[in-house]
Design a protein around this motif. Structure first.
Motif, short mmCIF file in Angstrom:
data_model
loop_
_atom_site.label_atom_id
_atom_site.label_comp_id
_atom_site.label_asym_id
_atom_site.label_seq_id
_atom_site.Cartn_x
_atom_site.Cartn_y
_atom_site.Cartn_z
N ILE A 95 7.56 -1.09 0.73
CA ILE A 95 6.86 -0.41 1.82
C ILE A 95 7.38 -0.94 3.15
CG2 ILE A 95 4.61 -0.05 2.94
CD1 ILE A 95 3.31 -0.16 0.23
N ARG A 134 3.36 4.19 7.63
CA ARG A 134 4.19 3.46 6.68
C ARG A 134 4.82 4.43 5.69
NH1 ARG A 134 -0.54 0.20 4.37
NH2 ARG A 134 -1.54 2.04 5.26
N TRP A 137 1.36 8.51 -2.76
CA TRP A 137 0.38 7.76 -1.98
C TRP A 137 -0.92 8.56 -1.93
CZ3 TRP A 137 2.77 4.04 1.89
CH2 TRP A 137 1.81 3.13 2.37
N GLU A 169 -6.82 6.73 0.60
CA GLU A 169 -6.94 5.28 0.55
C GLU A 169 -5.57 4.65 0.37
OE1 GLU A 169 -9.06 3.89 -2.87
OE2 GLU A 169 -8.22 5.45 -4.17
N ASP A 170 -5.53 3.31 0.50
CA ASP A 170 -4.29 2.57 0.31
C ASP A 170 -4.06 2.31 -1.17
OD1 ASP A 170 -3.07 2.46 2.72
OD2 ASP A 170 -3.60 0.40 3.20
N ARG A 171 -3.69 3.34 -1.87
CA ARG A 171 -3.38 3.26 -3.29
C ARG A 171 -2.13 4.09 -3.56
NH1 ARG A 171 -6.61 3.40 -8.39
NH2 ARG A 171 -8.52 3.63 -7.17
N ARG A 184 6.57 -4.58 -3.16
CA ARG A 184 5.21 -4.56 -3.69
C ARG A 184 5.14 -4.60 -5.21
NH1 ARG A 184 1.36 -4.03 0.12
NH2 ARG A 184 0.24 -5.08 -1.56
N ALA A 215 2.22 7.12 4.03
CA ALA A 215 0.82 6.74 4.13
C ALA A 215 0.04 7.88 4.79
CB ALA A 215 0.66 5.46 4.94
N GLU A 253 -3.20 -0.92 -5.81
CA GLU A 253 -4.05 -0.95 -4.62
C GLU A 253 -3.42 -1.91 -3.62
OE1 GLU A 253 -8.10 -1.66 -5.61
OE2 GLU A 253 -8.15 -0.09 -7.15
N LEU A 254 -3.12 -1.41 -2.44
CA LEU A 254 -2.29 -2.14 -1.50
C LEU A 254 -3.01 -3.26 -0.76
CD1 LEU A 254 -0.23 0.85 -0.07
CD2 LEU A 254 0.38 -0.73 -1.90
N ASP A 255 -4.33 -3.37 -0.93
CA ASP A 255 -5.03 -4.47 -0.27
C ASP A 255 -4.96 -5.76 -1.08
OD1 ASP A 255 -6.59 -3.72 -2.38
OD2 ASP A 255 -8.44 -3.46 -1.24
#
Length: 212
Positions: A44, A29, A68, A72-74, A55, A24, A93-95
């Motif tokens: 993850i 992470r 990664w 952003e969290d992608r 995931r 990350a 997209e990790l959200d």
């Protein structure tokens, strides 16, 4: 007394980890690929330790290379179906949400090189043999629109073209031209002008392996 035998299944009671890791941006992470679920999927885990989270839940596809986003969290990853090695590109997209397939060309091989995301995280670069099955081009994709642009074409002269590293300002891309295990060259592509120049004199075999 009859000798006891070990069950055959005992020798296969292990989990494999694919050689692809991604950190990350904050370093808190790590993402990796393992078949702990029975199929190679994306997991993850906190870098300092803790419970891992799965995931993806593919059963027919196998996750391979992962990257990664730097901003952003992608996570962008490759997956093929039943080991056919025609890897397709997915975005997660990790959200929340489910992996989104960015390419859907079952007879085209998509591959990553030494770099995937542009420095601003808005585009990715990869190689694919969609234009010519015999040669891999390096392609730029806009993640917002899906628009794709061939940056450097593979050819008999240059071989297969793989993205290697970005300049800090994101204006130039180093690519490896792979003609064979002992014959490669390093190319520099300028995105503004569209020009590509070799860094080694043509016709002189060399072994090159760029490091970002």
């Amino acid at each position: 007394m009859a000798r006891s035998t070990r069950p055959f299944e005992q020798f296969f009671a292990y989990r494999r980890y694919f050689t692809s890791l991604a950190m990350a941006p904050r370093g808190d992470r790590v993402a990796y690929v393992t078949d702990a679920s029975g199929q190679f999927n994306l997991w993850i885990q906190p870098w300092e330790g803790g419970w891992p989270s799965q995931r993806t839940a593919f059963e027919e596809q196998s996750v391979r290379e992962i990257a990664w986003s730097p901003v952003e969290d992608r996570i962008i990853f490759l997956a093929d179906r039943h080991g056919d090695e025609f890897w397709q590109i997915y975005s997660l997209e990790l959200d929340g949400g489910w992996p989104r397939q960015l390419t859907n060309a079952p007879e085209v091989r998509h591959e990553f090189g030494g770099v995937v995301f542009t420095p601003d995280g808005r585009h990715i670069v990869y190689s694919a043999n969609e234009r010519d099955p015999a040669h891999a081009d390096t392609i730029l994709m806009d993640l917002a629109t899906g628009e794709r642009r061939v940056l450097v074409e593979g050819s008999d002269a240059w071989g297969q073209i793989y993205p290697a590293a970005w300049s800090p300002d994101g204006r130039r891309l180093a690519c490896m031209a792979f003609r064979g295990n002992t014959d490669q060259s390093l190319l520099i592509h300028d995105l503004a002008s569209g020009s590509t120049r070799p860094t080694f004199p043509p016709g002189e075999p060399a072994t090159v392996w760029p490091m970002a």
